[in-house]
Design an enzyme around this catalytic site. Structure first.
Site, PDB file in Angstrom:
ATOM      1  N   ASN A  10      30.412  40.481  48.363  1.00  0.00           N
ATOM      2  CA  ASN A  10      31.077  40.229  47.090  1.00  0.00           C
ATOM      3  C   ASN A  10      30.215  39.231  46.321  1.00  0.00           C
ATOM      4  O   ASN A  10      30.231  38.043  46.622  1.00  0.00           O
ATOM      5  CB  ASN A  10      32.481  39.664  47.340  1.00  0.00           C
ATOM      6  CG  ASN A  10      33.158  39.232  46.060  1.00  0.00           C
ATOM      7  OD1 ASN A  10      32.702  39.562  44.964  1.00  0.00           O
ATOM      8  ND2 ASN A  10      34.261  38.498  46.201  1.00  0.00           N
ATOM      9  N   TRP A  11      29.477  39.763  45.357  1.00  0.00           N
ATOM     10  CA  TRP A  11      28.536  38.897  44.629  1.00  0.00           C
ATOM     11  C   TRP A  11      29.211  38.027  43.580  1.00  0.00           C
ATOM     12  O   TRP A  11      28.552  37.169  42.976  1.00  0.00           O
ATOM     13  CB  TRP A  11      27.445  39.747  43.966  1.00  0.00           C
ATOM     14  CG  TRP A  11      26.405  40.254  44.919  1.00  0.00           C
ATOM     15  CD1 TRP A  11      26.295  39.964  46.251  1.00  0.00           C
ATOM     16  CD2 TRP A  11      25.316  41.133  44.611  1.00  0.00           C
ATOM     17  NE1 TRP A  11      25.213  40.616  46.788  1.00  0.00           N
ATOM     18  CE2 TRP A  11      24.597  41.337  45.803  1.00  0.00           C
ATOM     19  CE3 TRP A  11      24.898  41.771  43.448  1.00  0.00           C
ATOM     20  CZ2 TRP A  11      23.461  42.147  45.869  1.00  0.00           C
ATOM     21  CZ3 TRP A  11      23.777  42.589  43.498  1.00  0.00           C
ATOM     22  CH2 TRP A  11      23.059  42.772  44.701  1.00  0.00           C
ATOM     23  N   LYS A  12      30.491  38.293  43.302  1.00  0.00           N
ATOM     24  CA  LYS A  12      31.200  37.511  42.273  1.00  0.00           C
ATOM     25  C   LYS A  12      30.372  37.520  40.971  1.00  0.00           C
ATOM     26  O   LYS A  12      29.745  38.523  40.649  1.00  0.00           O
ATOM     27  CB  LYS A  12      31.491  36.101  42.781  1.00  0.00           C
ATOM     28  CG  LYS A  12      32.172  36.150  44.152  1.00  0.00           C
ATOM     29  CD  LYS A  12      32.725  34.849  44.624  1.00  0.00           C
ATOM     30  CE  LYS A  12      33.343  35.045  46.006  1.00  0.00           C
ATOM     31  NZ  LYS A  12      34.049  33.876  46.483  1.00  0.00           N
ATOM     32  N   HIS A  96      41.633  39.966  44.931  1.00  0.00           N
ATOM     33  CA  HIS A  96      40.870  38.832  45.455  1.00  0.00           C
ATOM     34  C   HIS A  96      41.548  37.528  45.058  1.00  0.00           C
ATOM     35  O   HIS A  96      42.127  37.432  43.970  1.00  0.00           O
ATOM     36  CB  HIS A  96      39.438  38.874  44.913  1.00  0.00           C
ATOM     37  CG  HIS A  96      38.555  37.858  45.575  1.00  0.00           C
ATOM     38  ND1 HIS A  96      38.515  36.549  45.158  1.00  0.00           N
ATOM     39  CD2 HIS A  96      37.737  37.957  46.643  1.00  0.00           C
ATOM     40  CE1 HIS A  96      37.685  35.886  45.950  1.00  0.00           C
ATOM     41  NE2 HIS A  96      37.190  36.711  46.851  1.00  0.00           N
ATOM     42  N   GLU A  98      40.501  34.853  43.890  1.00  0.00           N
ATOM     43  CA  GLU A  98      40.104  34.304  42.581  1.00  0.00           C
ATOM     44  C   GLU A  98      40.814  35.037  41.446  1.00  0.00           C
ATOM     45  O   GLU A  98      41.154  34.436  40.424  1.00  0.00           O
ATOM     46  CB  GLU A  98      38.571  34.349  42.435  1.00  0.00           C
ATOM     47  CG  GLU A  98      37.926  33.270  43.299  1.00  0.00           C
ATOM     48  CD  GLU A  98      36.573  33.634  43.893  1.00  0.00           C
ATOM     49  OE1 GLU A  98      35.884  34.528  43.358  1.00  0.00           O
ATOM     50  OE2 GLU A  98      36.206  33.028  44.925  1.00  0.00           O
ATOM     51  N   GLU A 168      41.649  36.867  53.721  1.00  0.00           N
ATOM     52  CA  GLU A 168      40.791  35.782  53.251  1.00  0.00           C
ATOM     53  C   GLU A 168      41.640  34.546  52.994  1.00  0.00           C
ATOM     54  O   GLU A 168      42.248  34.423  51.917  1.00  0.00           O
ATOM     55  CB  GLU A 168      40.086  36.184  51.952  1.00  0.00           C
ATOM     56  CG  GLU A 168      39.161  37.380  52.106  1.00  0.00           C
ATOM     57  CD  GLU A 168      38.082  37.392  51.025  1.00  0.00           C
ATOM     58  OE1 GLU A 168      36.904  37.472  51.393  1.00  0.00           O
ATOM     59  OE2 GLU A 168      38.409  37.286  49.834  1.00  0.00           O
ATOM     60  N   GLY A 174      34.420  29.972  50.030  1.00  0.00           N
ATOM     61  CA  GLY A 174      33.437  29.170  49.311  1.00  0.00           C
ATOM     62  C   GLY A 174      33.452  27.696  49.679  1.00  0.00           C
ATOM     63  O   GLY A 174      32.838  26.873  49.004  1.00  0.00           O
ATOM     64  N   SER A 214      33.719  32.029  53.999  1.00  0.00           N
ATOM     65  CA  SER A 214      32.606  31.310  54.607  1.00  0.00           C
ATOM     66  C   SER A 214      32.004  32.018  55.828  1.00  0.00           C
ATOM     67  O   SER A 214      31.607  31.378  56.801  1.00  0.00           O
ATOM     68  CB  SER A 214      33.015  29.870  54.945  1.00  0.00           C
ATOM     69  OG  SER A 214      33.369  29.173  53.746  1.00  0.00           O
ATOM     70  N   GLY A 235      30.911  36.348  50.550  1.00  0.00           N
ATOM     71  CA  GLY A 235      30.537  35.882  49.219  1.00  0.00           C
ATOM     72  C   GLY A 235      29.176  35.225  49.243  1.00  0.00           C
ATOM     73  O   GLY A 235      28.130  35.875  49.190  1.00  0.00           O
ATOM     74  N   GLY A 236      29.158  33.898  49.338  1.00  0.00           N
ATOM     75  CA  GLY A 236      27.928  33.115  49.223  1.00  0.00           C
ATOM     76  C   GLY A 236      26.773  33.619  50.079  1.00  0.00           C
ATOM     77  O   GLY A 236      25.634  33.715  49.599  1.00  0.00           O
TER      78      GLY A 236
HETATM   79  P1  PGA Z   1      32.608  33.098  50.647  1.00  0.00           P
HETATM   80  O1  PGA Z   1      33.511  34.111  49.740  1.00  0.00           O
HETATM   81  O2  PGA Z   1      31.950  33.973  51.694  1.00  0.00           O
HETATM   82  O3  PGA Z   1      31.631  32.518  49.682  1.00  0.00           O
HETATM   83  O4  PGA Z   1      33.539  32.123  51.249  1.00  0.00           O
HETATM   84  C1  PGA Z   1      34.228  35.147  50.320  1.00  0.00           C
HETATM   85  C2  PGA Z   1      35.010  35.908  49.272  1.00  0.00           C
HETATM   86  O5  PGA Z   1      35.475  35.288  48.306  1.00  0.00           O
HETATM   87  O6  PGA Z   1      35.188  37.139  49.358  1.00  0.00           O
END
Ligand code: PGA
Length: 254
Positions: A10-12, A96, A98, A168, A174, A214, A235-236
Protein backbone atom coordinates in the site's frame (compact mmCIF):
# COMPACT_ATOMS: atom_id res chain seq x y z
CA UNK A 1 -0.95 -24.06 3.91
CA UNK A 2 -3.98 -24.50 1.69
CA UNK A 3 -4.74 -20.79 1.55
CA UNK A 4 -2.62 -18.99 -1.04
CA UNK A 5 -0.68 -16.18 0.66
CA UNK A 6 -1.26 -12.57 -0.42
CA UNK A 7 1.51 -9.98 -0.07
CA UNK A 8 0.25 -6.48 -0.78
CA UNK A 9 1.97 -3.10 -0.97
CA UNK A 10 0.00 0.00 0.00
CA UNK A 11 1.96 2.96 -1.30
CA UNK A 12 -0.50 5.51 0.12
CA UNK A 13 0.27 9.03 -1.20
CA UNK A 14 3.76 8.15 -2.46
CA UNK A 15 5.46 7.80 -5.85
CA UNK A 16 5.42 9.79 -9.06
CA UNK A 17 5.21 8.09 -12.45
CA UNK A 18 9.00 7.98 -12.69
CA UNK A 19 9.31 6.46 -9.23
CA UNK A 20 6.62 3.91 -10.06
CA UNK A 21 8.49 2.89 -13.20
CA UNK A 22 11.84 2.65 -11.38
CA UNK A 23 10.32 0.57 -8.58
CA UNK A 24 8.59 -1.92 -10.86
CA UNK A 25 11.60 -2.34 -13.15
CA UNK A 26 13.73 -3.29 -10.17
CA UNK A 27 11.06 -5.23 -8.29
CA UNK A 28 9.50 -7.50 -10.94
CA UNK A 29 12.67 -9.58 -11.52
CA UNK A 30 13.23 -9.86 -7.76
CA UNK A 31 9.90 -11.64 -7.24
CA UNK A 32 9.50 -13.44 -10.56
CA UNK A 33 10.16 -16.79 -8.88
CA UNK A 34 7.46 -16.36 -6.22
CA UNK A 35 4.66 -18.22 -8.00
CA UNK A 36 2.96 -19.74 -4.97
CA UNK A 37 1.74 -16.40 -3.58
CA UNK A 38 -0.28 -13.47 -4.84
CA UNK A 39 1.66 -10.22 -5.07
CA UNK A 40 -0.24 -6.93 -5.19
CA UNK A 41 0.89 -3.33 -5.49
CA UNK A 42 -1.48 -0.44 -4.73
CA UNK A 43 -0.08 2.80 -6.21
CA UNK A 44 -1.86 6.16 -6.01
CA UNK A 45 -4.61 6.69 -8.61
CA UNK A 46 -2.31 8.78 -10.81
CA UNK A 47 0.07 5.84 -11.31
CA UNK A 48 -2.51 3.05 -11.71
CA UNK A 49 -2.59 3.05 -15.51
CA UNK A 50 1.18 3.01 -15.83
CA UNK A 51 1.59 0.33 -13.16
CA UNK A 52 -1.09 -1.85 -14.76
CA UNK A 53 0.75 -1.63 -18.07
CA UNK A 54 4.16 -2.39 -16.54
CA UNK A 55 3.02 -5.52 -14.66
CA UNK A 56 1.18 -7.04 -17.62
CA UNK A 57 2.34 -10.63 -18.12
CA UNK A 58 4.05 -10.74 -14.71
CA UNK A 59 3.03 -12.41 -11.43
CA UNK A 60 2.21 -9.02 -9.86
CA UNK A 61 -1.31 -7.53 -9.87
CA UNK A 62 -2.37 -3.95 -9.27
CA UNK A 63 -4.81 -2.79 -6.59
CA UNK A 64 -6.45 0.59 -6.05
CA UNK A 65 -6.28 2.16 -2.58
CA UNK A 66 -9.92 3.24 -2.53
CA UNK A 67 -13.00 3.70 -4.70
CA UNK A 68 -16.46 5.21 -4.61
CA UNK A 69 -19.33 2.72 -4.63
CA UNK A 70 -21.31 4.42 -7.44
CA UNK A 71 -20.58 3.83 -11.12
CA UNK A 72 -20.69 7.52 -12.03
CA UNK A 73 -22.18 10.80 -10.92
CA UNK A 74 -21.60 14.10 -9.18
CA UNK A 75 -18.87 12.93 -6.79
CA UNK A 76 -16.04 15.38 -7.26
CA UNK A 77 -12.65 13.86 -6.63
CA UNK A 78 -13.86 10.25 -6.59
CA UNK A 79 -13.05 7.23 -8.77
CA UNK A 80 -15.58 4.54 -9.67
CA UNK A 81 -15.29 0.73 -9.91
CA UNK A 82 -15.86 0.93 -13.66
CA UNK A 83 -12.94 3.31 -14.05
CA UNK A 84 -10.71 0.93 -12.10
CA UNK A 85 -11.76 -2.12 -14.13
CA UNK A 86 -11.14 -0.13 -17.26
CA UNK A 87 -7.47 0.21 -16.29
CA UNK A 88 -7.05 -3.51 -15.66
CA UNK A 89 -7.20 -3.11 -11.88
CA UNK A 90 -8.65 -6.23 -10.23
CA UNK A 91 -8.28 -5.46 -6.51
CA UNK A 92 -9.24 -2.56 -4.27
CA UNK A 93 -8.40 -1.70 -0.66
CA UNK A 94 -11.59 -0.77 1.20
CA UNK A 95 -12.02 0.74 4.65
CA UNK A 96 -8.36 1.46 5.34
CA UNK A 97 -8.00 3.06 8.76
CA UNK A 98 -6.76 6.29 7.19
CA UNK A 99 -10.01 6.44 5.19
CA UNK A 100 -12.01 5.69 8.32
CA UNK A 101 -10.17 7.97 10.75
CA UNK A 102 -8.66 10.76 8.64
CA UNK A 103 -11.50 11.04 6.09
CA UNK A 104 -14.37 10.03 8.35
CA UNK A 105 -15.66 7.01 6.44
CA UNK A 106 -18.18 5.04 8.46
CA UNK A 107 -19.14 1.37 8.45
CA UNK A 108 -22.09 1.95 6.08
CA UNK A 109 -19.98 3.64 3.43
CA UNK A 110 -17.38 0.90 3.73
CA UNK A 111 -20.16 -1.69 3.33
CA UNK A 112 -21.42 0.01 0.16
CA UNK A 113 -17.90 -0.11 -1.26
CA UNK A 114 -17.45 -3.82 -0.49
CA UNK A 115 -20.76 -4.66 -2.14
CA UNK A 116 -20.03 -2.47 -5.16
CA UNK A 117 -16.53 -3.92 -5.60
CA UNK A 118 -17.90 -7.47 -5.58
CA UNK A 119 -20.74 -6.53 -7.95
CA UNK A 120 -18.20 -5.11 -10.38
CA UNK A 121 -15.81 -8.05 -10.29
CA UNK A 122 -13.20 -6.30 -8.16
CA UNK A 123 -11.68 -8.13 -5.20
CA UNK A 124 -11.97 -6.04 -2.03
CA UNK A 125 -9.28 -6.07 0.64
CA UNK A 126 -11.46 -5.12 3.58
CA UNK A 127 -9.43 -3.45 6.33
CA UNK A 128 -10.55 -3.65 9.94
CA UNK A 129 -8.80 -2.80 13.18
CA UNK A 130 -9.11 -1.26 16.60
CA UNK A 131 -7.67 2.00 17.92
CA UNK A 132 -5.37 2.05 20.93
CA UNK A 133 -8.21 3.29 23.15
CA UNK A 134 -10.40 0.41 22.02
CA UNK A 135 -7.64 -2.12 22.69
CA UNK A 136 -6.93 -0.65 26.12
CA UNK A 137 -10.65 -0.84 26.90
CA UNK A 138 -10.63 -4.56 26.05
CA UNK A 139 -12.91 -3.92 23.06
CA UNK A 140 -10.66 -5.23 20.28
CA UNK A 141 -12.63 -8.33 19.34
CA UNK A 142 -16.00 -6.59 19.56
CA UNK A 143 -14.76 -3.76 17.32
CA UNK A 144 -13.54 -6.29 14.73
CA UNK A 145 -16.88 -8.10 14.87
CA UNK A 146 -18.81 -4.86 14.47
CA UNK A 147 -16.73 -3.81 11.48
CA UNK A 148 -17.10 -7.22 9.82
CA UNK A 149 -20.83 -7.47 10.48
CA UNK A 150 -21.44 -3.98 9.12
CA UNK A 151 -19.24 -4.38 6.05
CA UNK A 152 -20.55 -7.80 5.05
CA UNK A 153 -24.25 -7.55 5.96
CA UNK A 154 -26.45 -9.06 3.27
CA UNK A 155 -23.61 -10.45 1.15
CA UNK A 156 -24.28 -14.07 0.15
CA UNK A 157 -21.58 -16.48 1.32
CA UNK A 158 -20.52 -17.62 -2.17
CA UNK A 159 -19.75 -14.01 -3.14
CA UNK A 160 -17.10 -13.88 -0.43
CA UNK A 161 -14.73 -16.00 -2.51
CA UNK A 162 -13.44 -12.70 -3.91
CA UNK A 163 -12.85 -11.09 -0.52
CA UNK A 164 -9.67 -10.71 1.51
CA UNK A 165 -9.68 -9.27 5.06
CA UNK A 166 -6.79 -7.22 6.44
CA UNK A 167 -6.48 -6.89 10.20
CA UNK A 168 -4.63 -3.64 10.83
CA UNK A 169 -4.54 -2.41 14.42
CA UNK A 170 -4.64 1.38 14.05
CA UNK A 171 -1.93 1.85 16.69
CA UNK A 172 0.48 -0.32 14.69
CA UNK A 173 0.15 1.50 11.37
CA UNK A 174 3.14 3.62 10.48
CA UNK A 175 4.29 3.67 14.10
CA UNK A 176 7.00 1.03 14.01
CA UNK A 177 5.04 -0.72 16.74
CA UNK A 178 4.02 -4.13 15.40
CA UNK A 179 1.42 -6.11 17.29
CA UNK A 180 2.89 -9.11 19.08
CA UNK A 181 2.52 -12.46 17.39
CA UNK A 182 0.12 -13.49 20.17
CA UNK A 183 -2.05 -10.41 19.59
CA UNK A 184 -2.05 -11.00 15.84
CA UNK A 185 -2.93 -14.69 16.11
CA UNK A 186 -5.71 -13.98 18.63
CA UNK A 187 -7.29 -11.35 16.38
CA UNK A 188 -6.97 -13.46 13.24
CA UNK A 189 -8.42 -16.51 14.94
CA UNK A 190 -11.38 -14.50 16.14
CA UNK A 191 -11.97 -13.09 12.65
CA UNK A 192 -11.96 -16.63 11.23
CA UNK A 193 -14.37 -17.75 13.96
CA UNK A 194 -16.64 -14.83 13.12
CA UNK A 195 -16.84 -16.08 9.52
CA UNK A 196 -17.67 -19.58 10.75
CA UNK A 197 -20.56 -18.19 12.80
CA UNK A 198 -21.85 -15.65 10.28
CA UNK A 199 -21.41 -17.91 7.24
CA UNK A 200 -20.03 -21.45 7.56
CA UNK A 201 -16.88 -23.32 8.38
CA UNK A 202 -15.80 -23.86 4.79
CA UNK A 203 -15.93 -20.11 4.10
CA UNK A 204 -14.07 -19.52 7.37
CA UNK A 205 -11.43 -22.02 6.31
CA UNK A 206 -10.95 -20.38 2.93
CA UNK A 207 -11.07 -16.67 3.76
CA UNK A 208 -7.63 -15.08 3.64
CA UNK A 209 -6.75 -12.78 6.52
CA UNK A 210 -3.77 -10.44 6.11
CA UNK A 211 -1.96 -8.61 8.89
CA UNK A 212 -0.91 -4.98 8.45
CA UNK A 213 0.87 -2.51 10.71
CA UNK A 214 4.64 -1.96 10.63
CA UNK A 215 5.39 -5.16 8.72
CA UNK A 216 9.09 -5.25 7.80
CA UNK A 217 11.64 -7.69 6.41
CA UNK A 218 12.65 -8.43 10.01
CA UNK A 219 9.21 -9.51 11.27
CA UNK A 220 7.45 -10.96 8.23
CA UNK A 221 8.74 -14.51 8.71
CA UNK A 222 7.39 -14.73 12.26
CA UNK A 223 4.05 -13.24 11.21
CA UNK A 224 3.68 -15.60 8.25
CA UNK A 225 4.38 -18.58 10.52
CA UNK A 226 1.17 -17.91 12.49
CA UNK A 227 -1.69 -20.34 11.78
CA UNK A 228 -4.28 -17.75 10.81
CA UNK A 229 -2.08 -15.22 9.01
CA UNK A 230 -2.44 -15.62 5.24
CA UNK A 231 -0.49 -12.61 4.12
CA UNK A 232 0.52 -9.05 4.87
CA UNK A 233 -0.48 -5.53 3.84
CA UNK A 234 2.60 -3.34 3.90
CA UNK A 235 2.89 0.45 3.90
CA UNK A 236 6.25 2.04 4.67
CA UNK A 237 8.37 -1.06 3.98
CA UNK A 238 6.78 -1.49 0.54
CA UNK A 239 8.24 1.70 -0.88
CA UNK A 240 11.69 0.27 -1.64
CA UNK A 241 12.03 -2.67 -4.04
CA UNK A 242 14.70 -4.39 -1.89
CA UNK A 243 12.64 -4.25 1.24
CA UNK A 244 9.31 -5.22 -0.33
CA UNK A 245 10.85 -8.06 -2.35
CA UNK A 246 12.31 -9.50 0.85
CA UNK A 247 8.83 -9.37 2.37
CA UNK A 248 7.31 -11.05 -0.70
CA UNK A 249 9.97 -13.75 -0.48
CA UNK A 250 9.15 -14.45 3.18
CA UNK A 251 10.29 -17.73 4.69
CA UNK A 252 7.90 -18.72 7.46
CA UNK A 253 9.84 -19.77 10.54
CA UNK A 254 9.08 -23.20 11.99
P1 PGA B 1 2.68 0.51 7.64
O1 PGA B 1 1.21 0.71 6.96
O2 PGA B 1 3.22 -0.79 7.08
O3 PGA B 1 3.46 1.70 7.19
O4 PGA B 1 2.46 0.44 9.10
C1 PGA B 1 0.36 -0.37 6.78
C2 PGA B 1 -0.95 0.09 6.16
O5 PGA B 1 -1.40 1.20 6.47
O6 PGA B 1 -1.58 -0.63 5.36
Amino acid sequence: MARRPVVAANWKMHKSLGETRDFLRAFLPMVAGARDREILVAPPFTALALAAELVRGSNVAIAAQNMHPEEKGAFTGEVSPIMLSDLGVRWVIVGHSERRHVFGEGDDFVAAKVRSALDHGLRPILCIGETLEERDAGATLSVLERQLAAALAGIPGPDLAGLVVAYEPVWAIGTGRTATTAQVQEAHRSVREWFAGAFDSSIAGEIRILYGGSVKPGNVDALMALDDVDGVLVGGASLEADSFSRIVNFRPAG
